[in-house]
Write an enzyme that holds these catalytic residues in place. Structure first.
Site, PDB file in Angstrom:
ATOM      1  N   LEU A   1       0.592  -0.946  -0.292  1.00 44.96           N
ATOM      2  CA  LEU A   1      -0.004  -0.399   0.192  1.00 44.96           C
ATOM      3  C   LEU A   1       0.825   1.073   0.104  1.00 44.96           C
ATOM      4  O   LEU A   1       1.870   1.477   1.595  1.00 44.96           O
ATOM      5  CB  LEU A   1      -1.363  -0.031   1.339  1.00 44.96           C
ATOM      6  N   ASP A   2       0.538   1.859  -0.568  1.00 43.14           N
ATOM      7  CA  ASP A   2       2.103   2.930  -1.346  1.00 43.14           C
ATOM      8  C   ASP A   2       1.714   4.201  -0.808  1.00 43.14           C
ATOM      9  O   ASP A   2       0.261   4.876  -1.043  1.00 43.14           O
ATOM     10  CB  ASP A   2       2.139   3.002  -3.064  1.00 43.14           C
TER      11      ASP A   2
END
Length: 596
Positions: free
Chosen positions: A246-247
């Site tokens: 999850l950037d």
């Protein structure tokens, strides 16, 4: 539906409803109905089935000491007339084989900037790299980590075209802000303007852009955006993804008058995604990318909710404080700060662990040092990295000032010397840093340019105008193969030494991510870490001389000498036997094991 399966299903539905109620209030029921449609479609197509036994024990660990990962761009290694993703797959299999278990392929989608993190289309593979068959082929050999770039999107995306024309679905996907709004409290990772002027048919509008004018933040207050990304997540799972990164997730939810980082709604989105993957694809791992001070970082385990049950957010978080602390330790020649930090790490439940690393595609974060290292020590480290050919990226503060955000340098060049300057110990110091990282509790990941001992790509910085390009070289396969096969090169020496460490680590059960970890009080010149004991009494003692001087055994500290006397230790490396007298050479690494 059998009673047990019905119970699992009802529990999941109730959990999801709670999360959606927090995010969308009275709209939760309608949002959940549409979410269920996506999940049912995925379950009808995907090779996963919500096995009720697996779902009921979803918090069981899905990792072992054999888990060792590589981080790489899809085109970090290139070869004429061959798709880069095929080149990467062949290189990993030929040169690393089963020494590694997973690979993080950095964004492989069509993009417009930031080397992939400004995504144009989430469901396509950049044709310059290959296609989905290449991704699936990689996933058939290794656990595949893919990026879910969910905070922002490229202004070349079709969603932005929809916004400009006022058309669905992208019309409501972005965050309009009055240019006179007070956003001074907003925490920034960059020094670029937060609000970007956009010319539309309705006149000039200002859109929220946390990272750059080409990376426009998405409006998760609109449930269509969340549902869109749930669909993208499920699509990635269909293509063989096992680990979802999850950037930049910390910035996901915005609320004026707050810092707009780590908001409760952001944590709820992470919990929702965790519940979804645990339910429809048990064994899938979520990892959060939050380059922030340490206590903020580990909040994404959901540890603050332990009193109400097990952590329910990320399975893994990046150990962001480790790289700068290691850099400080090995360039200053003292491990006291690193010892103290390691000794204060919380004991994690079996279903949570860290991703340990020293370098990645980004720079070495400086924010994680907040509260761990005095400013003058941080500044001395930054100055040293300048002397070794690196750069420092800045970020804006609420008061308008700028402070250091990250160091841009390759890890091999960062190990060039100490505060006294360059010295002959670069390779030994470098290998000591990697051995420390590999031995700590968690799963290790090695950046491709760490594996190859890559030098600073100053020409890349000049070509791109971006400081991060210094650590994003693209190797020609033929050149890299030649260096790896030539014993006289640092590339050969580093790569083969790391392979030996990886071989040893994956065969030692004391390196299981869940094995206990204890830091022994020792001399500041030494880092001593004990792993275990395991259920059969086996334990491991890792000793590291973090200086360029020999360290006599009697100077290591009482706790270390007592531990050495207490057990019959043997070297894990048969080619480097342990002698219980004498000294540890400069930057020496000793992995010692003892049975009951």
């Amino acid at each position: 539906m059998p009673p047990f399966e019905q119970t699992v299903h009802d529990t999941f539905s109730n959990t999801v409803h709670d999360y959606l109620s927090h995010l969308y209030g009275p709209r939760a029921g309608e949002v959940q109905r549409r979410l269920n449609q996506r999940l049912e479609h995925f379950q009808s197509l995907a090779p996963f089935s919500p096995n009720p036994v697996e779902a009921s024990s979803k918090n069981a660990p899905f990792w072992s000491e054999k888990d060792q990962w590589v981080i790489s761009y899809g085109d970090s290694i290139i070869e004429d007339s061959v798709s880069p993703l095929a080149v990467l797959s062949d290189f990993l299999q030929a040169r690393l084989g089963d020494r590694i278990s997973g690979v993080h392929v950095l964004p492989f989608f069509p993009w417009s900037s930031d080397d992939g993190f400004s995504v144009i289309h989430y469901r396509e593979v950049n044709p310059d790299l290959g296609d989905w068959s290449h991704i699936r082929e990689l996933a058939s050999h290794y656990d595949l980590m893919a990026d879910l770039v969910l905070n922002h999107v490229s202004r070349e995306s079709l969603w932005f075209v929809d916004y400009l024309s006022g058309s669905l679905p992208g019309r409501d996907y972005f965050i309009e802000v009055d240019p006179d709004t007070d956003v001074s409290q907003v925490v920034r990772p960059r020094s670029s303007p937060l609000m970007v002027p956009i010319s539309t048919r309705r006149g000039t509008r200002y859109l929220w852009a946390t990272f750059s004018e080409d990376q426009l933040d998405l409006n998760f207050e609109h449930p269509d955006v969340l549902l869109e990304f749930v669909g993208i997540l499920l699509f990635y799972l269909e293509q063989g993804t096992r680990i979802v990164r999850l950037d930049a997730v910390a910035f996901l939810w915005k609320r004026l008058g707050t810092s707009c980082i780590h908001l409760p709604e952001t944590h709820t989105v992470v919990r929702l995604l965790r519940a979804i993957v645990d339910h429809v694809a048990p064994g899938t791992l979520l990892i959060t990318e939050t380059n922030v001070p340490h206590q903020e970082n580990i909040s994404y385990f959901g540890l603050d909710r332990l009193a109400k049950g097990p952590p329910d957010e990320a399975h893994m978080v990046y150990q962001f404080a480790l790289p700068p602390l290691l850099l400080h330790t090995l360039t200053r020649g003292e491990a006291s700060t690193l010892q103290t930090w390691l000794a204060t790490l919380p004991v994690l439940p079996d279903h949570c662990t860290y991703l340990n690393f020293t370098a990645s595609h980004d720079g070495i974060g400086v924010r994680p040092l907040e509260g761990l290292l005095p400013d003058h020590e941080r500044d001395a480290l930054l100055e040293l990295m300048h002397r070794f050919g690196g750069f420092v990226s800045m970020r804006s503060n609420p008061d308008g000032s700028d402070t250091p955000y990250e160091i841009n340098i390759t890890w091999f060049e960062a190990m060039r010397g100490t505060r006294r300057g360059p010295d002959p110990w670069q390779i030994a110091r470098f290998l000591c840093s990697q051995a420390i990282m590999l031995s700590l509790q968690g799963i290790p990941a090695l950046y491709i340019h760490t594996l190859t001992g890559t030098l600073n790509d100053v020409e890349g910085v000049e070509r791109s105008g971006r400081l991060r390009s210094i650590n994003r070289r693209r190797w020609q396969r033929s050149e890299l193969d030649l260096l790896l096969d030539s014993p006289s090169t640092p590339t050969h020496d580093v790569f083969h030494a790391l392979n030996r460490l990886l071989d040893q680590r994956r065969q030692e059960p004391c390196f299981h991510p869940n094995a206990a970890q204890r830091v022994l009080v020792s001399a500041p010149e030494l880092l001593a870490v004990e792993r275990g004991p395991l259920h059969d009494g086996r334990r491991l003692l890792a000793l590291y001389n973090v200086t360029d001087l020999p360290l006599p055994l009697e100077n290591m500290g009482e706790a270390v000498t007592q531990a050495l006397d207490k057990h019959a230790w043997q070297a894990l490396d048969p080619g480097n036997p342990w002698v219980a007298e004498g000294t540890l050479p400069p930057y020496a690494v000793r992995w010692l094991v003892a049975d009951r």
